[in-house]
Scaffold this motif. Sequence first.
Motif, PDB file in Angstrom:
ATOM      1  N   CYS A   1      -3.863 -45.187 -30.578  1.00  0.00           N
ATOM      2  CA  CYS A   1      -5.201 -44.997 -30.534  1.00  0.00           C
ATOM      3  C   CYS A   1      -6.170 -44.816 -31.876  1.00  0.00           C
ATOM      4  N   GLY A   2      -6.918 -45.352 -32.205  1.00  0.00           N
ATOM      5  CA  GLY A   2      -7.507 -45.322 -33.440  1.00  0.00           C
ATOM      6  C   GLY A   2      -8.312 -43.959 -33.727  1.00  0.00           C
ATOM      7  N   PHE A   3      -8.515 -43.180 -32.490  1.00  0.00           N
ATOM      8  CA  PHE A   3      -9.394 -42.097 -32.615  1.00  0.00           C
ATOM      9  C   PHE A   3      -8.341 -40.642 -32.710  1.00  0.00           C
ATOM     10  N   MET A   4      -6.801 -41.049 -32.675  1.00  0.00           N
ATOM     11  CA  MET A   4      -5.932 -40.002 -32.971  1.00  0.00           C
ATOM     12  C   MET A   4      -5.960 -39.737 -34.372  1.00  0.00           C
ATOM     13  N   VAL A   5      -5.967 -38.536 -34.801  1.00  0.00           N
ATOM     14  CA  VAL A   5      -6.028 -37.923 -36.142  1.00  0.00           C
ATOM     15  C   VAL A   5      -4.724 -37.275 -36.158  1.00  0.00           C
ATOM     16  N   ARG A   6      -3.825 -37.715 -37.409  1.00  0.00           N
ATOM     17  CA  ARG A   6      -2.383 -37.136 -37.372  1.00  0.00           C
ATOM     18  C   ARG A   6      -2.515 -35.625 -38.060  1.00  0.00           C
ATOM     19  N   LEU A   7      -1.485 -35.004 -37.687  1.00  0.00           N
ATOM     20  CA  LEU A   7      -1.488 -33.403 -38.144  1.00  0.00           C
ATOM     21  C   LEU A   7      -0.704 -33.574 -39.523  1.00  0.00           C
TER      22      LEU A   7
ATOM     23  N   SER B   1       3.625 -32.626 -36.962  1.00  0.00           N
ATOM     24  CA  SER B   1       3.186 -33.970 -37.100  1.00  0.00           C
ATOM     25  C   SER B   1       4.069 -35.308 -36.589  1.00  0.00           C
ATOM     26  N   THR B   2       5.421 -34.801 -36.541  1.00  0.00           N
ATOM     27  CA  THR B   2       5.963 -35.946 -35.694  1.00  0.00           C
ATOM     28  C   THR B   2       6.172 -36.278 -34.332  1.00  0.00           C
ATOM     29  N   LEU B   3       5.033 -35.363 -33.718  1.00  0.00           N
ATOM     30  CA  LEU B   3       5.159 -35.594 -32.323  1.00  0.00           C
ATOM     31  C   LEU B   3       3.647 -35.441 -31.945  1.00  0.00           C
ATOM     32  N   PHE B   4       2.864 -34.797 -32.720  1.00  0.00           N
ATOM     33  CA  PHE B   4       1.384 -34.431 -32.145  1.00  0.00           C
ATOM     34  C   PHE B   4       0.383 -34.939 -33.218  1.00  0.00           C
ATOM     35  N   GLY B   5      -0.735 -35.078 -32.656  1.00  0.00           N
ATOM     36  CA  GLY B   5      -2.067 -35.422 -33.306  1.00  0.00           C
ATOM     37  C   GLY B   5      -3.320 -34.678 -32.748  1.00  0.00           C
ATOM     38  N   VAL B   6      -4.351 -35.158 -33.083  1.00  0.00           N
ATOM     39  CA  VAL B   6      -5.736 -34.224 -32.815  1.00  0.00           C
ATOM     40  C   VAL B   6      -6.458 -35.421 -32.224  1.00  0.00           C
ATOM     41  N   CYS B   7      -7.014 -35.368 -31.133  1.00  0.00           N
ATOM     42  CA  CYS B   7      -8.030 -36.460 -30.528  1.00  0.00           C
ATOM     43  C   CYS B   7      -9.381 -36.286 -30.970  1.00  0.00           C
TER      44      CYS B   7
ATOM     45  N   ALA C   1     -13.676 -38.641 -24.901  1.00  0.00           N
ATOM     46  CA  ALA C   1     -12.255 -38.525 -24.261  1.00  0.00           C
ATOM     47  C   ALA C   1     -12.257 -37.035 -23.862  1.00  0.00           C
ATOM     48  N   ASN C   2     -11.628 -36.537 -22.874  1.00  0.00           N
ATOM     49  CA  ASN C   2     -11.705 -35.267 -22.401  1.00  0.00           C
ATOM     50  C   ASN C   2     -10.800 -34.387 -23.163  1.00  0.00           C
ATOM     51  N   ASP C   3     -10.030 -34.818 -24.051  1.00  0.00           N
ATOM     52  CA  ASP C   3      -9.078 -34.329 -25.102  1.00  0.00           C
ATOM     53  C   ASP C   3      -9.819 -34.079 -26.536  1.00  0.00           C
ATOM     54  N   ASP C   4     -11.051 -34.494 -26.617  1.00  0.00           N
ATOM     55  CA  ASP C   4     -11.760 -34.355 -28.110  1.00  0.00           C
ATOM     56  C   ASP C   4     -11.562 -32.910 -28.732  1.00  0.00           C
ATOM     57  N   GLY C   5     -10.970 -32.981 -29.886  1.00  0.00           N
ATOM     58  CA  GLY C   5     -10.895 -31.711 -30.503  1.00  0.00           C
ATOM     59  C   GLY C   5      -9.463 -31.068 -30.213  1.00  0.00           C
ATOM     60  N   ARG C   6      -8.602 -31.701 -29.484  1.00  0.00           N
ATOM     61  CA  ARG C   6      -7.539 -30.964 -28.828  1.00  0.00           C
ATOM     62  C   ARG C   6      -6.451 -31.609 -29.357  1.00  0.00           C
ATOM     63  N   VAL C   7      -5.167 -31.071 -29.679  1.00  0.00           N
ATOM     64  CA  VAL C   7      -3.839 -31.305 -29.804  1.00  0.00           C
ATOM     65  C   VAL C   7      -3.273 -32.294 -28.599  1.00  0.00           C
ATOM     66  N   VAL C   8      -2.762 -33.443 -29.130  1.00  0.00           N
ATOM     67  CA  VAL C   8      -2.064 -34.262 -27.914  1.00  0.00           C
ATOM     68  C   VAL C   8      -1.011 -34.735 -28.438  1.00  0.00           C
ATOM     69  N   SER C   9      -0.039 -35.077 -27.617  1.00  0.00           N
ATOM     70  CA  SER C   9       1.260 -35.685 -27.853  1.00  0.00           C
ATOM     71  C   SER C   9       1.101 -37.101 -28.087  1.00  0.00           C
TER      72      SER C   9
END
Length: 259
Positions: A191-197, A202-208, A213-221
């Motif tokens: 997804c283009g909206f995912m910001v990498r940590l 950072s190998t498994l999670f990013g930030v929306c 989106a429901n997860d805006d500003g939250r860590v997502v796998s």
Amino acid sequence: MAAARTAKPDAVGVGAIDAARTALTDLVDAGDVGEHLGHASEGERVTTHFFACTRAGYRGWRWSVTLVRASRQKTVTLDEVVLLPGDDAIVAPAWVPWRERIQPGDLGPGDLLPTEEDDPRLVPAYLAGEDDLPDDEEGDTIAAVTDELGLGRPRVLSLEGRELAAQRWYDGSHGPEAAIAQSAPGTCVGCGFMVRLAGPLSTLFGVCANAYANDDGRVVSFDHGCGAHSEAQLHKRNLPAPLPEPVLDTLTWDDLEQF
């Protein structure tokens, strides 16, 4: 291990029901004392009688009256009177330390949650701050590097702390098992909206970063997902029904007068 010996019932103590009731009503209101519920032999010449408690708000509780008889005596003496919960009594839940009662979202403005010195989730950082650095160009270089790496802190996440966080995030509502992820058109990793940590997580999670989106500003796998994926496309069956052809009104006032 030898089995515990059962105390031999004391005949005098067992038969002293009236004496136990009298001793009890001398201390509490007689209206709060109900029927006799039985007895228990607590030890040599020690007997406890139980009476129902009829006091409002104490359903299932019982009065416990302990009597004792001295050696070679024919009368009993009051030892103790207590109010005890029965099997179906309403009692307060077991006490839980405040630190274990705190749940995510409980902290409000001004609340403090001190971290233990030996918290296994944290380990000392390599550098505690600028005061520990040499006061020269080398110190400035080290400070810049430590700031970039996030090491200019007294403590940082330990390996255990990272594993706990990763497992909590992955198993939660922002991981792959969430219902919204199961029906998503794509995963967050594409997804283009995912910001990498940065760092090990950072190998498994990013930030929306999708405001819708429901997860805006939250860590997502990476394998999480939702319907607001940047590449989501509507299927033909999901497209709105086409509008009918427009009808032009060509009537004039002269045409209306003819009617």
